[in-house]
Design a protein around this motif. Structure first.
Motif, mmCIF file in Angstrom:
data_model
loop_
_atom_site.group_PDB
_atom_site.id
_atom_site.type_symbol
_atom_site.label_atom_id
_atom_site.label_comp_id
_atom_site.label_asym_id
_atom_site.label_seq_id
_atom_site.Cartn_x
_atom_site.Cartn_y
_atom_site.Cartn_z
ATOM 1 N N CYS A 161 0.804 -1.220 0.000
ATOM 2 C CA CYS A 161 0.000 0.000 0.000
ATOM 3 C C CYS A 161 0.836 1.267 0.000
ATOM 4 O O CYS A 161 0.312 2.354 0.236
ATOM 5 N N TYR A 197 -5.047 3.403 1.391
ATOM 6 C CA TYR A 197 -5.904 2.224 1.410
ATOM 7 C C TYR A 197 -7.230 2.553 0.735
ATOM 8 O O TYR A 197 -7.600 3.721 0.582
ATOM 9 N N SER A 253 -12.640 -0.768 1.821
ATOM 10 C CA SER A 253 -12.049 -1.750 2.738
ATOM 11 C C SER A 253 -12.043 -1.244 4.168
ATOM 12 O O SER A 253 -12.358 -1.999 5.110
ATOM 13 N N ASP A 312 -5.587 -7.674 0.476
ATOM 14 C CA ASP A 312 -6.721 -6.756 0.617
ATOM 15 C C ASP A 312 -7.961 -7.535 1.034
ATOM 16 O O ASP A 312 -8.860 -7.809 0.229
ATOM 17 N N CYS A 325 -5.029 -6.698 5.445
ATOM 18 C CA CYS A 325 -4.247 -5.621 4.831
ATOM 19 C C CYS A 325 -3.379 -4.896 5.854
ATOM 20 O O CYS A 325 -2.450 -4.175 5.471
#
Length: 870
Positions: A167, A253, A257, A223, A228
């Motif tokens: 990320c 991010y 999510s 993910d 994550c």
């Protein structure tokens, strides 16, 4: 053409390639000039010097020239199954000399920086630099990460694994041999880590073996909910631990999510009847709201697609090292669940996390050549150790710039999860997720004497169910056919199928592996469903293989009713390859005889009726036979070149077969000799085997279960734990040296204190001094006896010869004896002294004794000379 990637950079100015477009030549990748050179390979270790940016750029690190080759590639050109590369390629050189040998390279997601690392150091090479006008090479800025930690000359901390954070393009995670996981922010500080986590998997004094405290590999999560924010760490005994949550400062991010994670914590955590679950979920929600402030209202970020993480850490809690992860119990009383199966041998060498739809797959590779494939049976939740505050590095405005914490593992958090137990009863209780064993795959690697086998694992970017393994024996492909949660969510009631193993490339020669393992591997894929594997040998030879992706995951169904249809398919397939059509092969049409009257034989040919009948027969002959002949002529003339090509091909194959037969006939005699030698050797070995069977040691009883367990523990200790203990001792000594270093202002005071102290004397020097003193005492006693004799002789001579002048001589002797007694009194055996004063004293005593003997002999000679006249 499906792709049209340019070789040159889109940036204007000096960063543009020095090679113009009209000089670029597109050649097959395996025939590129970069891979045509044959360098001498001295059995290098298994390494990966290839990297792909996911689009059109392939990177290769040249260990001989110490440069990076940037190769532009076109996938699916000129044929759909081929890969072409641009020649010449760009050459990127670092602006500084690296003080370590590069074993692995890795590129970030946006293609701007390249990791160059090994166990001895780590460097970052920025791929956009200035181009030289002389040789056309591009000089790129290269920096070293953590020079005071990993690259110091007196430091023994080894780098175990390095990986880009998924990320963030500027954060690198490093796991080292001192059991510390560090996260560096390349755009802010290259010396000090942004985050440091000191791993303590077992409590002090409770370690059963050394392998349980030696980390080997790590992987970031995917993910999927809290995955994550997770880091999976594997130790050399195969145990897997989880750190959650770990978020790089400033990483990005997906908004959806984060919203799913936030809603999950509020739904299943705050509404739980268990107080522990409520407390854990409150900590998670407070951490989420502080790290992502936009999530609190969920209205300010409704139009956002991504969200940025802010620096934050709980001031009174550190992360808990969750684990070790254990298998799901099947109902038996399993109190001590093993971390690995009985089939796994050696030690764990590498680890891979793979997210396929809703399944989190964990693959552990062992040095014996086995792969242990597990799936997480539950979701990951964050767990903190309250009461253990971290150390924070802040600026004058109280902004967090770095943190460090000790991550401990507690046995209280471990629990046994059974298959018939509902998962809702374990949510947010702080238990690590259990593992569901999918399979154990044996790669059947060749035997390697002297060391363990190293295995690298890669994920196919096109088909996530496929995993590539790179090892000393070549490349293998493992395809997962069963995914528990993905199959359950899709409504499929499939039985558990074992993974399939397909050998892709083999470098073995017989039972033992060759001495030239692969030096590079990368998997390429395009948007049309084509996939390739590129491998580079230690001699810089490139190998490109097309990989099939269709029908690999489809199950094999056999229908007995359609067996006849399946058998008829090859016949239809064979008839489709026929060059001449079926109509021509069937011959001309059947001529139908015209219906005529019975008196046709009486009609003459010259009559009108005869001529009309002949005309009708001529038309029928022309329609059936003449037209058929024209069709046959046209078909033969049209297919003539094709037939000639087929005949030439068959003739070439016939010539090649004849040549092979001749070669076989030439080698036949050698083969017969080898076969006879092999038969003789077989007979000799059988005779030796019979003699060995008659030996008394063969009939010994086999080892019992306890003896086998004890032997396995001894082998484990000798093969694995000694190396683990050595690395642990080295890491502890390095950490001790680093912590005992004092600031520069105290160095002067320390030097003064050290200068005042005397150097300690070893026991051997003290014993030598004692022996010297004893010898001196003996010599002194003998000298005193001699002096007494001389004095007595002098007294008698004085009485007998009063006219002899002995005053000055006796005065000098007495003065010398007084000095000698004073020197001997100074010597004290109990007092520590150095070797140099003792040696000087021995020299003085020896000189004095020589002077004494010379004086005595001179006095005696003078006395005799003076006595003679009288």
């Amino acid at each position: 053409m499906r792709f049209n990637f340019d070789l040159e950079e889109t940036k204007p100015g000096p960063s543009r390639s020095a090679t113009p477009k009209d000089e670029v030549e597109w050649v097959p990748l395996q025939q590129h000039p970069v891979f045509s050179s044959t360098s001498s390979a001295d059995s290098p270790p298994l390494r990966n010097l290839l990297a792909w940016d996911g689009a059109s750029r392939l990177y290769f690190w040249d260990s001989d020239e110490l440069c990076l080759h940037l190769i532009s590639v076109r996938l699916g050109e000129p044929e759909p199954t081929s890969v072409s590369a641009a020649s010449p390629c760009k050459v990127l050189k670092p602006d500084v000399k690296l003080n370590f040998d590069v074993n692995k390279i890795s590129i970030n997601s946006n293609g701007t920086a390249m990791l160059l690392y090994s166990s001895d150091g780590l460097g970052i090479m920025y791929l956009y630099g200035r181009t030289s006008s002389k040789d056309g090479t591009t000089t790129c800025r290269t920096v070293t990460v953590g020079p005071e930690i990993y690259v110091s000359g007196t430091n023994v901390i080894r780098i175990l694994q390095v990986s880009w954070h998924p990320c963030s393009d500027t954060h690198v995670g490093i796991l080292s041999s001192d059991s510390v996981f560090r996260l560096f922010h390349l755009s802010s500080d290259l010396i000090q880590p942004e985050q440091a986590y000191y791993l303590q998997p077992v409590q002090p004094g409770r370690s059963r073996n050394a392998t349980s405290i030696c980390p080997m590999d790590f992987s970031f999560g995917g993910d999927h909910l809290w995955d994550c924010f997770s880091v999976f760490i594997m130790f050399s005994d195969g145990s897997i631990y989880i750190l959650c949550p770990i978020v790089p400062f400033g990483s990005v991010y997906k908004w959806e999510s984060i919203v799913d994670i936030y809603n999950d914590a509020q739904t299943f955590g705050l509404k739980s009847p268990n107080s522990t679950a409520v407390s854990n979920s409150n900590l998670a929600i407070s951490w989420l709201e502080a790290t992502f402030p936009e999530i609190a209202g969920q209205t300010d970020g409704a139009d956002l697609s991504v969200i940025k993480a802010r620096p934050y850490a709980l001031f009174d809690a550190s992360l808990l090292l969750q684990g070790p992860l254990r298998k799901v119990s099947r109902g038996e009383d399993e109190t001590n669940l093993a971390f690995r199966g009985a089939e796994c041998e050696g030690r764990a060498v590498s680890f891979l996390y793979n997210l396929v739809s809703k399944d989190s797959i964990l693959v552990t590779a062992w040095s014996g050549g086995q792969l242990q494939i597990d799936a997480l049976a539950d979701e990951i939740q964050p767990v903190w150790n309250v009461g253990c505050p971290p150390r924070l590095r802040v600026d004058s405005h109280d902004n967090i710039h770095g943190l460090a914490m000790i991550c401990e593992s507690t046995l209280d958090k471990l629990s046994i999860v059974k298959l018939d137990q509902p998962l809702d009863s374990t949510l947010w209780l702080g238990h690590p997720p259990p593992l569901l064993r999918l399979a154990i795959v044996d790669l059947a690697l060749p035997k390697k004497t002297g060391s363990d086998s190293l295995i690298m694992m890669f994920i196919d970017p096109l088909m996530l169910e496929r995993i590539y393994t790179l090892h000393d024996g070549g490349i293998d492909s493992i395809v997962l056919h069963y995914l528990p949660f993905t199959s359950q969510s899709s409504g499929k009631n499939e039985t558990m199928r074992t993974p399939s193993v397909h050998p892709v490339l083999s470098t073995c020669q017989g039972e033992f592996s060759s001495q030239s393992p692969l030096s590079g591997f990368v998997s390429l894929s395009d948007s049309f469903g084509y996939s390739w594997v590129v491998a580079v040998t230690s001699y810089q030879e490139c190998i490109v293989l097309e990989m099939k992706t269709l029908n690999l995951l489809l199950p094999l169904h056999v229908d007995m009713e359609k067996k006849s249809i399946l058998l008829e398919e090859p016949k239809e397939k064979d008839t489709s390859d026929i060059i001449i059509s079926k109509e021509l092969l069937g011959g001309p049409k059947v001529v139908l005889v015209l219906q005529t009257s019975p008196n046709l034989r009486s009609v003459s040919a010259d009559s009108i009726e005869g001529r009309s009948m002949l005309n009708e027969y001529f038309k029928l002959f022309h329609e059936n036979y003449v037209e058929y002949a024209h069709k046959v002529y046209f078909e033969l003339k049209h297919h003539g070149p094709h037939l000639k090509r087929i005949i030439d091909d068959q003739h070439g194959r016939l010539v090649g077969a004849k040549q092979r037969l001749l070669q076989f006939e030439q080698k036949y005699s050698d083969l017969e000799d080898r076969i006879t030698n092999a038969v003789q050797m077989q007979n000799h070995l059988e005779e030796r085997l019979k003699h060995l069977r008659n030996l008394p040691g063969v009939h010994k009883k086999p080892l019992s279960t306890a003896e086998r367990d004890f032997k396995y523990q001894l082998d484990q200790f000798s093969g694995v734990e000694l190396d683990a203990l050595r690395s642990t001792v080295n890491a502890l000594s390095a950490r001790m040296r680093r912590h005992t270093q004092t600031p520069k202002d105290n160095l002067s005071n320390k030097k003064k204190l050290v200068s005042r102290r005397k150097d300690p004397v070893h026991e051997s020097q003290i014993s030598q001094l004692k022996s010297c003193l004893e010898k001196l005492s003996l010599v002194n006693s003998e000298n005193t006896k001699k002096v007494k004799l001389v004095e007595s002789a002098l007294r008698t001579s004085q009485n007998n010869f009063e006219n002899i002048d002995m005053g000055p001589c006796s005065i000098r002797l007495l003065f010398f004896f007084q000095q000698l007694d004073l020197k001997l009194k100074i010597l004290n055996p109990g007092r520590p002294c150095s070797r140099r004063p003792a040696a000087a004293l021995m020299m003085i005593v020896g000189v004095r004794l020589d002077t004494l003997s010379a004086a005595a002999s001179g006095f005696a000679a003078g006395h005799m000379l003076k006595v003679v006249p009288h």
